[in-house]
Design a protein around this motif. Structure first.
Motif, mmCIF file in Angstrom:
data_model
loop_
_atom_site.group_PDB
_atom_site.id
_atom_site.type_symbol
_atom_site.label_atom_id
_atom_site.label_comp_id
_atom_site.label_asym_id
_atom_site.label_seq_id
_atom_site.Cartn_x
_atom_site.Cartn_y
_atom_site.Cartn_z
ATOM 1 N N LEU A 187 0.823 -1.207 0.000
ATOM 2 C CA LEU A 187 0.000 0.000 0.000
ATOM 3 C C LEU A 187 0.856 1.255 0.000
ATOM 4 N N VAL A 188 1.934 1.252 0.803
ATOM 5 C CA VAL A 188 2.813 2.419 0.845
ATOM 6 C C VAL A 188 3.458 2.635 -0.522
ATOM 7 N N ALA A 189 3.820 1.534 -1.185
ATOM 8 C CA ALA A 189 4.430 1.665 -2.511
ATOM 9 C C ALA A 189 3.462 2.352 -3.476
ATOM 10 N N VAL A 190 2.195 1.950 -3.429
ATOM 11 C CA VAL A 190 1.203 2.576 -4.310
ATOM 12 C C VAL A 190 1.065 4.065 -3.973
ATOM 13 N N VAL A 191 0.974 4.343 -2.672
ATOM 14 C CA VAL A 191 0.831 5.731 -2.222
ATOM 15 C C VAL A 191 2.005 6.580 -2.705
ATOM 16 N N ALA A 192 3.218 6.055 -2.535
ATOM 17 C CA ALA A 192 4.413 6.822 -2.913
ATOM 18 C C ALA A 192 4.445 7.073 -4.415
ATOM 19 N N THR A 193 4.057 6.050 -5.179
ATOM 20 C CA THR A 193 4.071 6.187 -6.639
ATOM 21 C C THR A 193 3.104 7.259 -7.117
ATOM 22 N N LEU A 194 2.003 7.426 -6.391
ATOM 23 C CA LEU A 194 1.048 8.470 -6.761
ATOM 24 C C LEU A 194 1.462 9.834 -6.241
ATOM 25 N N THR A 195 1.819 9.864 -4.956
ATOM 26 C CA THR A 195 1.949 11.132 -4.259
ATOM 27 C C THR A 195 3.197 11.912 -4.647
ATOM 28 N N ILE A 196 4.332 11.221 -4.710
ATOM 29 C CA ILE A 196 5.584 11.962 -4.877
ATOM 30 C C ILE A 196 5.691 12.594 -6.266
ATOM 31 N N PRO A 197 5.433 11.842 -7.350
ATOM 32 C CA PRO A 197 5.462 12.514 -8.666
ATOM 33 C C PRO A 197 4.420 13.630 -8.742
ATOM 34 N N ALA A 198 3.234 13.414 -8.171
ATOM 35 C CA ALA A 198 2.199 14.447 -8.212
ATOM 36 C C ALA A 198 2.677 15.705 -7.493
ATOM 37 N N SER A 199 3.319 15.534 -6.322
ATOM 38 C CA SER A 199 3.813 16.688 -5.573
ATOM 39 C C SER A 199 4.864 17.442 -6.370
ATOM 40 N N LEU A 200 5.786 16.689 -6.975
ATOM 41 C CA LEU A 200 6.864 17.329 -7.735
ATOM 42 C C LEU A 200 6.303 18.101 -8.932
ATOM 43 N N LEU A 201 5.369 17.474 -9.633
ATOM 44 C CA LEU A 201 4.779 18.131 -10.792
ATOM 45 C C LEU A 201 4.042 19.404 -10.391
ATOM 46 N N LEU A 202 3.234 19.298 -9.337
ATOM 47 C CA LEU A 202 2.465 20.456 -8.888
ATOM 48 C C LEU A 202 3.392 21.592 -8.468
#
Lengths: 241, 263
Positions: free
Chosen positions: B123-138
């Motif tokens: 679950l953490v892997a899925v969360v990280a894959t979504l959250t970190i690129p999204a944060s960087l892009l934003l």
């Protein structure tokens, strides 16, 4: 005769107190065995050790000759119910049964079947925290029946059931035994046990005080109630409590 | 074969637990929300020429500054997969705890613990894959031109993976600690406060350099940049291994406790 469930010289201590002393009995296939005793006598502790939840300090508790912890898919051999349904309160009954079924490779269709069987067909999507005592008890039974087990181990199964529910469970347990299954149930209600059990294990103060077919245990007493109070009374034997 | 059953059961259990969604919401939305807030602050500072008001003007640092909120989500996830087993049902519904059902269904307690740890890491892997690129892009989009380091800079990928590893190890540590406490309250309060408000370990690091070997600080350079606060922190690889050793050690002790303890 092969005994499905056998408990041999079980000893359990909590701190310095010995709560079970030399508990020995068997629950045989085709029979309903009642574990009868007052509250705090050690009934639940015995069942918890039999189901591998608690450890004994000495003695053995075996299912078909094996410790429960060695069973690979235990729910297909022993169905059990201890204190309540065992479901998390924010889960629905159906979700609870689904994960339990998955854990033992039990087909998913069994979930709906057991919900119907225990009369919870309409409550499958209700969160368990909103259940009544009787519904929780029925869900516990549904969980026990899920794997179509040979043996049923039930701690105080009639708690919280209404008269109709009590009648229903009595029929269910008798039916299970007459089709060759083993039933071990605990109760502090004598009348309940008298109605359904073939064999009786009377336990008081962590010791087995009487053990055998119900007629043998009660022989010499006017009723099971008299036998129960005489057998479980603290020494010297006094009438009543 | 049987581990597959146990794992599938734990996946289903976790997926139908409302507290899981609280944890996931915090882990996904928390860092993104903080990143957006910080990014607007940075943009305003750049536009008004008051760069001295912000610690760093790069979108990368802006996004990574929000990582602690993901850590909070990871802590909650690690705690609730264990604490939900010990939650007592309402007495109206007959009381009792889920642990009874879990251990009668799967008496192999180490198997249960391993399955839970696996679910948490996935679950953490899925969360990280979504959250970190999204944060960087934003952060990149909001701050725009004028930023000191572009999002695609060297080291960003390894720091992103590092942040995911940091979250996963934190979740495993939270899981192990909850096996000891059997209730979620103490570990949630202590670990959430420590990873978001006041880092006790960081305060200790001013007293002794041994504090850099504590689990939360050891792995800090997995994602943290070269902030002066972390000058004395362990290098990313060493620190990551120290943190992993903490998680492995605590899980081993948790397994031993779980096997020996009466349920």
């Amino acid at each position: 005769m092969v005994a499905m469930l056998s408990v041999e010289r079980l000893v359990k201590r909590r701190g310095s107190r010995e709560i079970l002393t030399d508990i020995t009995f068997r629950a045989a296939p085709g029979r309903v065995t009642g574990l009868l005793g007052p509250n705090g006598a050690g009934k639940s502790s015995t069942l918890r050790i039999l189901l591998g939840l608690d450890r004994a300090d000495a003695g053995t508790a075996l299912v078909n000759g094996q410790p429960y912890r060695h069973l690979r898919r235990p729910l297909r051999t022993v169905g059990s119910m201890l204190d309540g349904s065992g479901a998390h309160r924010s889960r629905t009954a159906r979700n609870h049964l689904s994960w339990v079924a998955r854990s033992n490779g039990i087909p998913k269709r069994r979930v709906a079947e057991v919900l119907d069987q225990v009369g919870l067909g309409g409550a499958g999507r209700t969160r368990v925290g909103r259940f009544s005592l009787g519904m929780g008890q029925r869900l516990g039974l549904a969980t026990a029946l899920l794997g179509e087990p040979e043996a049923l181990v039930l701690d105080e199964p009639v708690n919280g059931l209404d008269p109709e529910g009590i009648r229903w469970i009595r029929g269910l347990l008798r039916g299970h035994a007459s089709s060759g299954g083993t039933v071990l149930l605990s109760s502090h209600l004598m009348s309940e046990v008298a109605e359904v059990a073939d064999d009786l294990v009377v336990i008081a103060g962590g010791r087995v005080v009487a053990n055998g077919p119900i007629r043998e245990v009660t022989v010499g007493y006017p009723s099971l109630e008299d036998a129960f109070f005489a057998l479980t009374a603290p020494e010297p034997t006094a009438g009543g409590r | 074969m049987t581990f597959r059953n146990t794992l599938a059961a734990e996946v289903r259990k976790t997926a139908t637990l409302p507290a899981t969604f609280v944890a996931l919401a915090v882990a996904v939305l928390g860092p993104i929300a903080i990143t957006i807030l910080n990014a607007f602050t940075v943009r305003n500072a750049l536009r008004t020429g008051r760069v001295d008001l912000v610690a760093d003007t790069s979108p990368v640092e802006t996004a990574f500054a929000a990582i602690p909120l993901g850590t909070v989500g990871a802590v909650i996830l690690g705690v609730v997969v264990i604490s939900s087993e010990y939650t007592v049902n309402s007495t109206n519904a007959g009381g009792g705890r889920q642990l009874t059902a879990t251990l009668t269904a799967t008496p192999g307690r180490l198997r249960v613990l391993a399955a839970k740890a696996t679910v948490v890491v996935l679950l953490v892997a899925v969360v990280a894959t979504l959250t970190i690129p999204a944060s960087l892009l934003l952060a990149g989009q909001i701050i725009g031109s004028g930023a000191s380091t572009p999002v695609g800079a060297d080291g960003v990928l390894s720091r992103s993976v590092g942040a995911g590893i940091y979250w996963a190890l934190t979740a495993l540590i939270a899981l192990a600690v909850t096996v000891f406490t059997r209730s979620g309250i103490v570990p949630i309060v202590v670990l959430v406060v420590n990873s978001s408000l006041v880092s006790v370990s960081l305060l200790l690091s001013y007293l002794t350099s041994l504090a850099w070997y504590l689990p939360d600080l050891a792995g800090i350079r997995l994602f943290a940049g070269h902030l002066t606060t972390f000058d004395n922190a362990l290098a990313p690889l060493t620190g990551g291994l120290v943190m992993a050793a903490w998680a492995a050690g605590l899980l081993t002790v948790a397994g031993a406790v779980l096997v020996r303890r009466d349920a």
